[in-house]
Design a protein around this motif. Sequence first.
Motif, PDB file in Angstrom:
ATOM      1  N   PHE A  83     -33.057   6.559 -12.450  1.00 57.46           N
ATOM      2  CA  PHE A  83     -31.910   7.204 -13.090  1.00 57.46           C
ATOM      3  C   PHE A  83     -32.087   7.322 -14.594  1.00 57.46           C
ATOM      4  CE2 PHE A  83     -29.724   5.282  -9.256  1.00 57.46           C
ATOM      5  CZ  PHE A  83     -29.711   6.486  -8.568  1.00 57.46           C
ATOM      6  N   LYS A  84     -33.218   6.811 -15.109  1.00 61.31           N
ATOM      7  CA  LYS A  84     -33.508   6.876 -16.542  1.00 61.31           C
ATOM      8  C   LYS A  84     -32.334   6.362 -17.378  1.00 61.31           C
ATOM      9  CE  LYS A  84     -36.825  10.681 -16.344  1.00 61.31           C
ATOM     10  NZ  LYS A  84     -36.798  11.049 -14.917  1.00 61.31           N
ATOM     11  N   LYS A  85     -31.805   5.220 -16.976  1.00 61.22           N
ATOM     12  CA  LYS A  85     -30.649   4.653 -17.671  1.00 61.22           C
ATOM     13  C   LYS A  85     -31.058   3.365 -18.367  1.00 61.22           C
ATOM     14  CE  LYS A  85     -26.705   6.823 -16.053  1.00 61.22           C
ATOM     15  NZ  LYS A  85     -26.118   6.742 -14.739  1.00 61.22           N
ATOM     16  N   ARG A  86     -30.321   3.063 -19.443  1.00 62.20           N
ATOM     17  CA  ARG A  86     -30.541   1.783 -20.134  1.00 62.20           C
ATOM     18  C   ARG A  86     -29.831   0.670 -19.390  1.00 62.20           C
ATOM     19  NH1 ARG A  86     -31.308   2.257 -25.803  1.00 62.20           N
ATOM     20  NH2 ARG A  86     -29.536   0.945 -26.275  1.00 62.20           N
ATOM     21  N   LYS A  87     -28.814   1.067 -18.637  1.00 64.00           N
ATOM     22  CA  LYS A  87     -28.006   0.069 -17.946  1.00 64.00           C
ATOM     23  C   LYS A  87     -27.487   0.719 -16.658  1.00 64.00           C
ATOM     24  CE  LYS A  87     -24.443  -2.935 -19.842  1.00 64.00           C
ATOM     25  NZ  LYS A  87     -23.433  -2.844 -20.911  1.00 64.00           N
ATOM     26  N   LEU A  88     -27.389  -0.047 -15.601  1.00 63.89           N
ATOM     27  CA  LEU A  88     -26.817   0.493 -14.362  1.00 63.89           C
ATOM     28  C   LEU A  88     -25.402  -0.024 -14.197  1.00 63.89           C
ATOM     29  CD1 LEU A  88     -29.817   0.115 -11.894  1.00 63.89           C
ATOM     30  CD2 LEU A  88     -29.111   2.146 -13.143  1.00 63.89           C
ATOM     31  N   ARG A  89     -24.731   0.450 -13.156  1.00 65.43           N
ATOM     32  CA  ARG A  89     -23.362   0.009 -12.910  1.00 65.43           C
ATOM     33  C   ARG A  89     -23.356  -1.455 -12.470  1.00 65.43           C
ATOM     34  NH1 ARG A  89     -20.260   3.805  -8.866  1.00 65.43           N
ATOM     35  NH2 ARG A  89     -20.850   5.476 -10.266  1.00 65.43           N
ATOM     36  N   TRP A  90     -22.364  -2.200 -12.954  1.00 66.97           N
ATOM     37  CA  TRP A  90     -22.236  -3.589 -12.524  1.00 66.97           C
ATOM     38  C   TRP A  90     -21.822  -3.628 -11.065  1.00 66.97           C
ATOM     39  CZ3 TRP A  90     -24.047  -6.744 -16.100  1.00 66.97           C
ATOM     40  CH2 TRP A  90     -23.979  -6.354 -17.451  1.00 66.97           C
ATOM     41  N   ARG A  91     -22.256  -4.664 -10.363  1.00 71.29           N
ATOM     42  CA  ARG A  91     -21.760  -4.866  -8.995  1.00 71.29           C
ATOM     43  C   ARG A  91     -20.585  -5.830  -9.064  1.00 71.29           C
ATOM     44  NH1 ARG A  91     -24.478  -2.935  -4.808  1.00 71.29           N
ATOM     45  NH2 ARG A  91     -23.408  -4.428  -3.470  1.00 71.29           N
ATOM     46  N   SER A  92     -19.485  -5.471  -8.415  1.00 67.59           N
ATOM     47  CA  SER A  92     -18.276  -6.293  -8.491  1.00 67.59           C
ATOM     48  C   SER A  92     -17.729  -6.548  -7.099  1.00 67.59           C
ATOM     49  CB  SER A  92     -17.221  -5.558  -9.305  1.00 67.59           C
ATOM     50  OG  SER A  92     -16.720  -4.487  -8.536  1.00 67.59           O
ATOM     51  N   LYS A  93     -16.551  -7.182  -7.078  1.00 71.38           N
ATOM     52  CA  LYS A  93     -15.878  -7.443  -5.807  1.00 71.38           C
ATOM     53  C   LYS A  93     -15.662  -6.148  -5.038  1.00 71.38           C
ATOM     54  CE  LYS A  93     -12.688 -10.377  -7.464  1.00 71.38           C
ATOM     55  NZ  LYS A  93     -11.348 -10.937  -7.584  1.00 71.38           N
ATOM     56  N   LYS A  94     -15.507  -5.053  -5.802  1.00 71.75           N
ATOM     57  CA  LYS A  94     -15.230  -3.769  -5.161  1.00 71.75           C
ATOM     58  C   LYS A  94     -16.470  -3.115  -4.552  1.00 71.75           C
ATOM     59  CE  LYS A  94     -11.125  -2.514  -7.747  1.00 71.75           C
ATOM     60  NZ  LYS A  94     -10.689  -1.850  -8.976  1.00 71.75           N
ATOM     61  N   SER A  95     -17.658  -3.540  -4.986  1.00 72.94           N
ATOM     62  CA  SER A  95     -18.878  -2.944  -4.431  1.00 72.94           C
ATOM     63  C   SER A  95     -18.993  -3.332  -2.960  1.00 72.94           C
ATOM     64  CB  SER A  95     -20.110  -3.477  -5.161  1.00 72.94           C
ATOM     65  OG  SER A  95     -19.918  -3.473  -6.558  1.00 72.94           O
ATOM     66  N   LEU A  96     -19.471  -2.389  -2.151  1.00 72.20           N
ATOM     67  CA  LEU A  96     -19.691  -2.712  -0.744  1.00 72.20           C
ATOM     68  C   LEU A  96     -20.850  -3.711  -0.662  1.00 72.20           C
ATOM     69  CD1 LEU A  96     -19.461   0.809   0.932  1.00 72.20           C
ATOM     70  CD2 LEU A  96     -17.695  -0.937   0.709  1.00 72.20           C
ATOM     71  N   GLY A  97     -20.677  -4.737   0.176  1.00 73.19           N
ATOM     72  CA  GLY A  97     -21.676  -5.790   0.269  1.00 73.19           C
ATOM     73  C   GLY A  97     -23.063  -5.262   0.600  1.00 73.19           C
ATOM     74  N   TRP A  98     -24.060  -5.871  -0.044  1.00 69.87           N
ATOM     75  CA  TRP A  98     -25.456  -5.448   0.175  1.00 69.87           C
ATOM     76  C   TRP A  98     -26.369  -6.641  -0.074  1.00 69.87           C
ATOM     77  CZ3 TRP A  98     -28.898  -4.861  -4.231  1.00 69.87           C
ATOM     78  CH2 TRP A  98     -30.172  -4.389  -3.880  1.00 69.87           C
ATOM     79  N   ILE A  99     -27.192  -6.955   0.917  1.00 71.35           N
ATOM     80  CA  ILE A  99     -28.135  -8.075   0.793  1.00 71.35           C
ATOM     81  C   ILE A  99     -29.505  -7.623   1.295  1.00 71.35           C
ATOM     82  CG2 ILE A  99     -28.622 -10.457   1.495  1.00 71.35           C
ATOM     83  CD1 ILE A  99     -25.465 -10.433   2.233  1.00 71.35           C
ATOM     84  N   PRO A 100     -30.402  -7.313   0.375  1.00 72.09           N
ATOM     85  CA  PRO A 100     -31.721  -6.832   0.814  1.00 72.09           C
ATOM     86  C   PRO A 100     -32.611  -7.997   1.253  1.00 72.09           C
ATOM     87  CG  PRO A 100     -31.661  -6.936  -1.562  1.00 72.09           C
ATOM     88  CD  PRO A 100     -30.301  -7.383  -1.085  1.00 72.09           C
ATOM     89  N   PHE A 101     -33.601  -7.727   2.070  1.00 73.77           N
ATOM     90  CA  PHE A 101     -34.553  -8.779   2.449  1.00 73.77           C
ATOM     91  C   PHE A 101     -35.898  -8.178   2.809  1.00 73.77           C
ATOM     92  CE2 PHE A 101     -31.889  -7.922   6.290  1.00 73.77           C
ATOM     93  CZ  PHE A 101     -32.861  -7.393   7.124  1.00 73.77           C
ATOM     94  N   LYS A 102     -36.891  -9.061   2.932  1.00 72.28           N
ATOM     95  CA  LYS A 102     -38.210  -8.616   3.390  1.00 72.28           C
ATOM     96  C   LYS A 102     -38.445  -9.162   4.792  1.00 72.28           C
ATOM     97  CE  LYS A 102     -39.834  -8.113  -1.231  1.00 72.28           C
ATOM     98  NZ  LYS A 102     -40.867  -8.251  -2.223  1.00 72.28           N
ATOM     99  N   ALA A 103     -39.436  -8.625   5.448  1.00 77.70           N
ATOM    100  CA  ALA A 103     -39.674  -8.985   6.850  1.00 77.70           C
ATOM    101  C   ALA A 103     -39.716 -10.493   7.072  1.00 77.70           C
ATOM    102  CB  ALA A 103     -40.963  -8.345   7.337  1.00 77.70           C
ATOM    103  N   SER A 104     -40.370 -11.198   6.115  1.00 78.01           N
ATOM    104  CA  SER A 104     -40.564 -12.635   6.338  1.00 78.01           C
ATOM    105  C   SER A 104     -39.274 -13.443   6.180  1.00 78.01           C
ATOM    106  CB  SER A 104     -41.616 -13.160   5.365  1.00 78.01           C
ATOM    107  OG  SER A 104     -41.206 -12.864   4.054  1.00 78.01           O
ATOM    108  N   CYS A 105     -38.195 -12.805   5.687  1.00 79.04           N
ATOM    109  CA  CYS A 105     -36.923 -13.530   5.513  1.00 79.04           C
ATOM    110  C   CYS A 105     -36.159 -13.663   6.825  1.00 79.04           C
ATOM    111  CB  CYS A 105     -35.984 -12.808   4.559  1.00 79.04           C
ATOM    112  SG  CYS A 105     -36.635 -12.435   2.960  1.00 79.04           S
ATOM    113  N   ILE A 106     -36.481 -12.831   7.790  1.00 81.11           N
ATOM    114  CA  ILE A 106     -35.663 -12.845   9.003  1.00 81.11           C
ATOM    115  C   ILE A 106     -36.499 -13.137  10.250  1.00 81.11           C
ATOM    116  CG2 ILE A 106     -33.908 -11.242   8.152  1.00 81.11           C
ATOM    117  CD1 ILE A 106     -35.375  -9.113   9.993  1.00 81.11           C
TER     118      ILE A 106
END
Length: 339
Positions: A83-106
């Motif tokens: 996005f060529k941004k200096r800063k991205l949007r903060w994630r807050s209580k209002k953000s939809l939950g998101w938890i990334p992982f890699k194959a070895s985590c699960i």
Amino acid sequence: MILTYRFRLKDSSTSWLNKAAKSVNYVWNYCNETSFNAIRNNSHFLSKYDLNKLTPGVAKELGLHSQTVQSICEEYATRRKQFKKRKLRWRSKKSLGWIPFKASCIRIVDDVLTYAGNKVKFWKSREIKGKIRTGSFSQDARGRWYVNIVADSEELEPAKENSIGIDLGLKDLATTSDGQKFKANKYYRQYERKLGLAQKDGKKRRIKTLHAKIANSRKDTNHKISHELTRDNNLIVVGDVSSSKLVKTNMAKSVLDAGWSQLKNFLKYKAIRRSGRLIEVSEYLTSQTCSSCFSVSGPKGLEGLGIREWACSCGTLHDRDINSALNILRIGHDSLVLK
Ligand SMILES: [Zn+2]
């Protein structure tokens, strides 16, 4: 071929996810702040490696898998660059939950997934084929949790040597040149009626729920149609659906457009996976032209929309939509010859 599987998690075992989502937001916001400060103070951008180095040991404290923290750093660095941004949007209580992982985590055994010591059951609607690469847990607007799994799937059988034209419509979602008619999912109309009522009564929560149900049932139907058609045909021709078809309906134009373009997208990517192709042609006059003698003798204009069958002066009796699909197929073939 990379495929993403999405499964709904069973609600009874998802409470820990809300806590983990908060931790993800915390790490994300830390990346955002640190990265922004680095740009402001040293005019230097932090890479995913830099961010990784700044977040050692936080995972355990936050109840996340260490590779989840890595994934957040990577995602942050990638998005900020994209996005060529200096800063991205903060994630807050209002953000939809998101938890990334890699194959070895699960670990997945049957319909139970284990992540950082937590077990969660999911609705396993299909088998995961191929090697799991990455994934995420994510929440929809109604707060329900899903697991998305990205896997390397094996190649699919090539499509059969066959071509087909498709007329997209209202009554039947898709009618093919060989006479098949695909209807909307049986719940679809029912949800639509209920949506109309809910809108009249201004019931916001209900409207949201019904929109989600409609979207799901549409997706379900479109997956089924596109699967069958791309398996059985290596050339698929669709019309560029004209807005005149929308006149005789109460449905919002955007809803129909979204359904049609989703089906086209599904057809396109599934055709490619099977070494087939999808082409789109102009629908102009396709419902009025006789597919046997090519004279333009069919029902015209708005009055014609209600007519399902008609006879041409050449003696052929037509089902309106099948005739239209036959014309679409012919125009598709012509366009290939002309190129
Ligand atoms: Zn005719």
